[in-house]
Motif scaffolding. Structure first.
Motif, PDB file in Angstrom:
ATOM      1  N   VAL A  28       0.841  -1.208   0.000  1.00 38.09           N
ATOM      2  CA  VAL A  28       0.000   0.000   0.000  1.00 38.09           C
ATOM      3  C   VAL A  28       0.873   1.255   0.000  1.00 38.09           C
ATOM      4  CG1 VAL A  28      -1.643   1.359   1.383  1.00 38.09           C
ATOM      5  CG2 VAL A  28      -1.940  -1.119   1.164  1.00 38.09           C
ATOM      6  N   ASP A  29       0.594   2.157  -0.935  1.00 34.20           N
ATOM      7  CA  ASP A  29       1.235   3.481  -0.987  1.00 34.20           C
ATOM      8  C   ASP A  29       0.167   4.525  -0.728  1.00 34.20           C
ATOM      9  OD1 ASP A  29       3.845   2.569  -1.845  1.00 34.20           O
ATOM     10  OD2 ASP A  29       2.906   2.141  -3.778  1.00 34.20           O
ATOM     11  N   LEU A  30       0.418   5.390   0.260  1.00 35.35           N
ATOM     12  CA  LEU A  30      -0.603   6.375   0.631  1.00 35.35           C
ATOM     13  C   LEU A  30       0.064   7.540   1.354  1.00 35.35           C
ATOM     14  CD1 LEU A  30      -3.766   6.747   0.869  1.00 35.35           C
ATOM     15  CD2 LEU A  30      -3.553   5.772   3.153  1.00 35.35           C
ATOM     16  N   VAL A  31      -0.339   8.765   0.991  1.00 35.07           N
ATOM     17  CA  VAL A  31       0.230   9.956   1.641  1.00 35.07           C
ATOM     18  C   VAL A  31      -0.898  10.842   2.146  1.00 35.07           C
ATOM     19  CG1 VAL A  31       1.600  12.056   1.293  1.00 35.07           C
ATOM     20  CG2 VAL A  31       2.284   9.925   0.171  1.00 35.07           C
ATOM     21  N   VAL A  32      -0.773  11.296   3.396  1.00 38.16           N
ATOM     22  CA  VAL A  32      -1.696  12.298   3.944  1.00 38.16           C
ATOM     23  C   VAL A  32      -0.888  13.572   4.200  1.00 38.16           C
ATOM     24  CG1 VAL A  32      -3.304  12.886   5.803  1.00 38.16           C
ATOM     25  CG2 VAL A  32      -3.077  10.501   5.064  1.00 38.16           C
ATOM     26  N   PRO A  33      -1.067  14.599   3.330  1.00 40.66           N
ATOM     27  CA  PRO A  33      -0.325  15.851   3.546  1.00 40.66           C
ATOM     28  C   PRO A  33      -0.806  16.548   4.828  1.00 40.66           C
ATOM     29  CG  PRO A  33      -1.248  15.733   1.314  1.00 40.66           C
ATOM     30  CD  PRO A  33      -1.882  14.636   2.115  1.00 40.66           C
ATOM     31  N   PRO A  34       0.017  17.453   5.383  1.00 40.15           N
ATOM     32  CA  PRO A  34      -0.373  18.135   6.615  1.00 40.15           C
ATOM     33  C   PRO A  34      -1.671  18.914   6.451  1.00 40.15           C
ATOM     34  CG  PRO A  34       1.890  18.692   6.000  1.00 40.15           C
ATOM     35  CD  PRO A  34       1.315  17.904   4.876  1.00 40.15           C
ATOM     36  N   ALA A  35      -2.478  18.913   7.504  1.00 38.54           N
ATOM     37  CA  ALA A  35      -3.723  19.692   7.578  1.00 38.54           C
ATOM     38  C   ALA A  35      -4.653  19.469   6.390  1.00 38.54           C
ATOM     39  CB  ALA A  35      -3.425  21.179   7.748  1.00 38.54           C
ATOM     40  N   SER A  36      -4.674  18.237   5.887  1.00 36.81           N
ATOM     41  CA  SER A  36      -5.569  17.955   4.764  1.00 36.81           C
ATOM     42  C   SER A  36      -6.468  16.775   5.103  1.00 36.81           C
ATOM     43  CB  SER A  36      -4.765  17.643   3.505  1.00 36.81           C
ATOM     44  OG  SER A  36      -4.090  16.430   3.681  1.00 36.81           O
ATOM     45  N   VAL A  37      -7.534  16.639   4.326  1.00 32.94           N
ATOM     46  CA  VAL A  37      -8.428  15.489   4.472  1.00 32.94           C
ATOM     47  C   VAL A  37      -8.190  14.561   3.284  1.00 32.94           C
ATOM     48  CG1 VAL A  37     -10.821  14.709   4.627  1.00 32.94           C
ATOM     49  CG2 VAL A  37     -10.176  16.941   5.579  1.00 32.94           C
ATOM     50  N   VAL A  38      -7.850  13.313   3.571  1.00 28.60           N
ATOM     51  CA  VAL A  38      -7.690  12.321   2.512  1.00 28.60           C
ATOM     52  C   VAL A  38      -8.757  11.244   2.711  1.00 28.60           C
ATOM     53  CG1 VAL A  38      -6.177  10.563   1.517  1.00 28.60           C
ATOM     54  CG2 VAL A  38      -5.218  12.744   2.284  1.00 28.60           C
ATOM     55  N   ALA A  39      -9.475  10.937   1.643  1.00 26.84           N
ATOM     56  CA  ALA A  39     -10.510   9.901   1.702  1.00 26.84           C
ATOM     57  C   ALA A  39      -9.929   8.596   1.182  1.00 26.84           C
ATOM     58  CB  ALA A  39     -11.699  10.319   0.845  1.00 26.84           C
ATOM     59  N   LEU A  40     -10.071   7.540   1.983  1.00 25.22           N
ATOM     60  CA  LEU A  40      -9.642   6.211   1.546  1.00 25.22           C
ATOM     61  C   LEU A  40     -10.910   5.409   1.249  1.00 25.22           C
ATOM     62  CD1 LEU A  40      -7.311   4.212   1.127  1.00 25.22           C
ATOM     63  CD2 LEU A  40      -7.470   3.626   3.549  1.00 25.22           C
ATOM     64  N   LEU A  41     -11.090   5.119  -0.030  1.00 24.70           N
ATOM     65  CA  LEU A  41     -12.350   4.538  -0.488  1.00 24.70           C
ATOM     66  C   LEU A  41     -12.126   3.128  -1.003  1.00 24.70           C
ATOM     67  CD1 LEU A  41     -13.348   7.646  -2.644  1.00 24.70           C
ATOM     68  CD2 LEU A  41     -14.010   7.181  -0.271  1.00 24.70           C
ATOM     69  N   GLY A  42     -13.234   2.394  -1.146  1.00 25.54           N
ATOM     70  CA  GLY A  42     -13.124   1.066  -1.744  1.00 25.54           C
ATOM     71  C   GLY A  42     -14.193   0.147  -1.198  1.00 25.54           C
ATOM     72  N   PRO A  43     -14.497  -0.921  -1.932  1.00 28.41           N
ATOM     73  CA  PRO A  43     -15.546  -1.853  -1.508  1.00 28.41           C
ATOM     74  C   PRO A  43     -15.175  -2.624  -0.239  1.00 28.41           C
ATOM     75  CG  PRO A  43     -14.834  -2.269  -3.797  1.00 28.41           C
ATOM     76  CD  PRO A  43     -13.892  -1.266  -3.218  1.00 28.41           C
ATOM     77  N   ASN A  44     -16.106  -3.433   0.241  1.00 23.50           N
ATOM     78  CA  ASN A  44     -15.895  -4.252   1.447  1.00 23.50           C
ATOM     79  C   ASN A  44     -14.676  -5.153   1.320  1.00 23.50           C
ATOM     80  OD1 ASN A  44     -19.383  -4.529   1.652  1.00 23.50           O
ATOM     81  ND2 ASN A  44     -18.126  -3.707   3.273  1.00 23.50           N
ATOM     82  N   GLY A  45     -13.926  -5.251   2.403  1.00 24.28           N
ATOM     83  CA  GLY A  45     -12.911  -6.287   2.519  1.00 24.28           C
ATOM     84  C   GLY A  45     -11.632  -6.060   1.747  1.00 24.28           C
ATOM     85  N   VAL A  46     -11.418  -4.852   1.213  1.00 22.47           N
ATOM     86  CA  VAL A  46     -10.223  -4.632   0.387  1.00 22.47           C
ATOM     87  C   VAL A  46      -9.004  -4.231   1.230  1.00 22.47           C
ATOM     88  CG1 VAL A  46     -11.486  -4.056  -1.713  1.00 22.47           C
ATOM     89  CG2 VAL A  46     -10.840  -2.224  -0.126  1.00 22.47           C
ATOM     90  N   GLY A  47      -9.229  -3.918   2.529  1.00 22.75           N
ATOM     91  CA  GLY A  47      -8.090  -3.604   3.398  1.00 22.75           C
ATOM     92  C   GLY A  47      -8.072  -2.187   3.951  1.00 22.75           C
ATOM     93  N   LYS A  48      -9.179  -1.481   3.903  1.00 23.25           N
ATOM     94  CA  LYS A  48      -9.201  -0.082   4.367  1.00 23.25           C
ATOM     95  C   LYS A  48      -8.957   0.001   5.876  1.00 23.25           C
ATOM     96  CE  LYS A  48     -13.424   0.612   2.911  1.00 23.25           C
ATOM     97  NZ  LYS A  48     -13.731  -0.796   2.492  1.00 23.25           N
ATOM     98  N   THR A  49      -9.729  -0.787   6.643  1.00 18.45           N
ATOM     99  CA  THR A  49      -9.569  -0.760   8.104  1.00 18.45           C
ATOM    100  C   THR A  49      -8.181  -1.255   8.501  1.00 18.45           C
ATOM    101  OG1 THR A  49     -11.937  -1.015   8.474  1.00 18.45           O
ATOM    102  CG2 THR A  49     -10.502  -1.695  10.266  1.00 18.45           C
ATOM    103  N   THR A  50      -7.695  -2.258   7.808  1.00 23.51           N
ATOM    104  CA  THR A  50      -6.352  -2.773   8.114  1.00 23.51           C
ATOM    105  C   THR A  50      -5.303  -1.684   7.877  1.00 23.51           C
ATOM    106  OG1 THR A  50      -7.096  -4.980   7.470  1.00 23.51           O
ATOM    107  CG2 THR A  50      -4.716  -4.633   7.598  1.00 23.51           C
ATOM    108  N   THR A  51      -5.493  -0.886   6.832  1.00 18.63           N
ATOM    109  CA  THR A  51      -4.565   0.217   6.557  1.00 18.63           C
ATOM    110  C   THR A  51      -4.566   1.204   7.730  1.00 18.63           C
ATOM    111  OG1 THR A  51      -4.924  -0.031   4.190  1.00 18.63           O
ATOM    112  CG2 THR A  51      -4.014   2.076   4.922  1.00 18.63           C
ATOM    113  N   LEU A  52      -5.749   1.525   8.260  1.00 18.87           N
ATOM    114  CA  LEU A  52      -5.814   2.418   9.430  1.00 18.87           C
ATOM    115  C   LEU A  52      -5.117   1.777  10.629  1.00 18.87           C
ATOM    116  CD1 LEU A  52      -9.373   4.059   9.598  1.00 18.87           C
ATOM    117  CD2 LEU A  52      -7.331   4.814   8.395  1.00 18.87           C
TER     118      LEU A  52
END
Ligand SMILES: Nc1ncnc2c1ncn2[C@@H]1O[C@H](COP(=O)(O)OP(=O)(O)OP(=O)(O)O)[C@@H](O)[C@H]1O
Ligand SMILES: [Mg+2]
Length: 244
Positions: A28-52
């Motif tokens: 997984v490659d993902l960047v959250v810049p300072p003071a910004s809102v990034v939305a992590l989207l995707g269907p069930n079971g793809v790994g969103k909660t695991t990424t958090l």
């Protein structure tokens, strides 16, 4: 652990993670810049909660790098990451149902003096919580519980807020209200990564969006550019009327 405010609040590079022998994040490659809102989207079971969970130290990656404010934090553990300002609002409301709203806020405070500030700020941000201060958290509506969960998370003055499915089971108007607060919180300097299965409202406030499919981020970019990728990703889903 102090970080560099000019660096991304969160950066994942080639992160792999597994539950037992089953790998669920495949780089997984993902960047959250300072003071910004990034939305992590995707269907069930793809790994969103695991990424958090990787980002807050609850799951240790098997490969790749996790940086918080420029610091390499692989394997730092949830306590150290919490001290570095990483705070989660977990899926399914992070509140104590048998305690009142005021008690929930008091528990999120460092001491009595801090609690006074926490109550004041929470009730200013969410007047509805002020009106229900003596009510048990379990008897609040779903949206009010999410407000309380956000207020509790903000009590610790986080640098990076990780929010999982804020909108779950809530009416669209309430979701919009919650996301307006998310946008305000980011303007106050907090970096925010929000997971949502359905995208519409969050894309209204997110600066960037990332689409996860099968354990990888398949698309990331400005929110305005993700519509095409989303259509392709959700094509063929049965839909519940809540399509992105
Ligand atoms: N504690 C666990 N033990 C074993 N497998 C797990 C565990 N948690 C999640 N998984 C598996 O890991 C994969 C990714 O799950 P994850 O919860 O990260 O997905 P998600 O994108 O958040 O899904 P959803 O939209 O349904 O919340 C799924 O196949 C899930 O079954
Ligand atoms: Mg999830």
């Amino acid at each position: 652990m102090t970080g560099d405010a000019a660096r991304p609040a969160l950066e994942l590079r080639g992160v792999r993670a597994a539950y037992g022998s089953i790998e669920v994040l495949h780089g997984v490659d993902l960047v959250v810049p300072p003071a910004s809102v990034v939305a992590l989207l995707g269907p069930n079971g793809v790994g969103k909660t695991t990424t958090l969970k990787v980002a807050c130290g609850l799951v240790t990656p098997t490969a790749g790098c996790v940086h918080v404010a420029g610091r390499h934090v692989n394997g730092a553990g949830a306590h150290r990451l919490a001290r570095a300002g990483v705070r989660t609002v977990p899926e399914g409301r992070g509140v104590f149902p048998n305690l009142t709203v005021a008690e929930n806020l008091a528990l999120a405070s460092a001491d009595r003096r801090h609690a006074a500030t926490v109550h004041e700020q929470a009730y200013a941000r969410f007047p509805r919580l002020g009106e229900r201060a003596r009510q048990s958290a379990g008897s609040l509506s779903g949206g009010e519980q999410q407000m309380l969960a956000l207020a509790r998370a903000l009590a610790t003055d986080p640098a990076l807020l990780l929010v999982d499915e804020l909108s779950m089971g809530l009416a669209p108007l309430l979701v919009e209200e919650l996301y307006e607060q998310v946008a305000t919180i980011a303007r106050e300097g907090v970096s925010i990564l929000v997971v949502e299965q359905f995208a519409h409202t969050v894309l209204g406030v997110a600066h960037h969006a990332a689409l996860m499919m099968n354990g990888r981020v398949q698309f990331s970019g400005p929110s305005a550019e993700i519509a095409g990728a989303l259509d392709a990703a959700y094509l063929g889903t049965t839909g519940t009327g809540a399509r992105p």
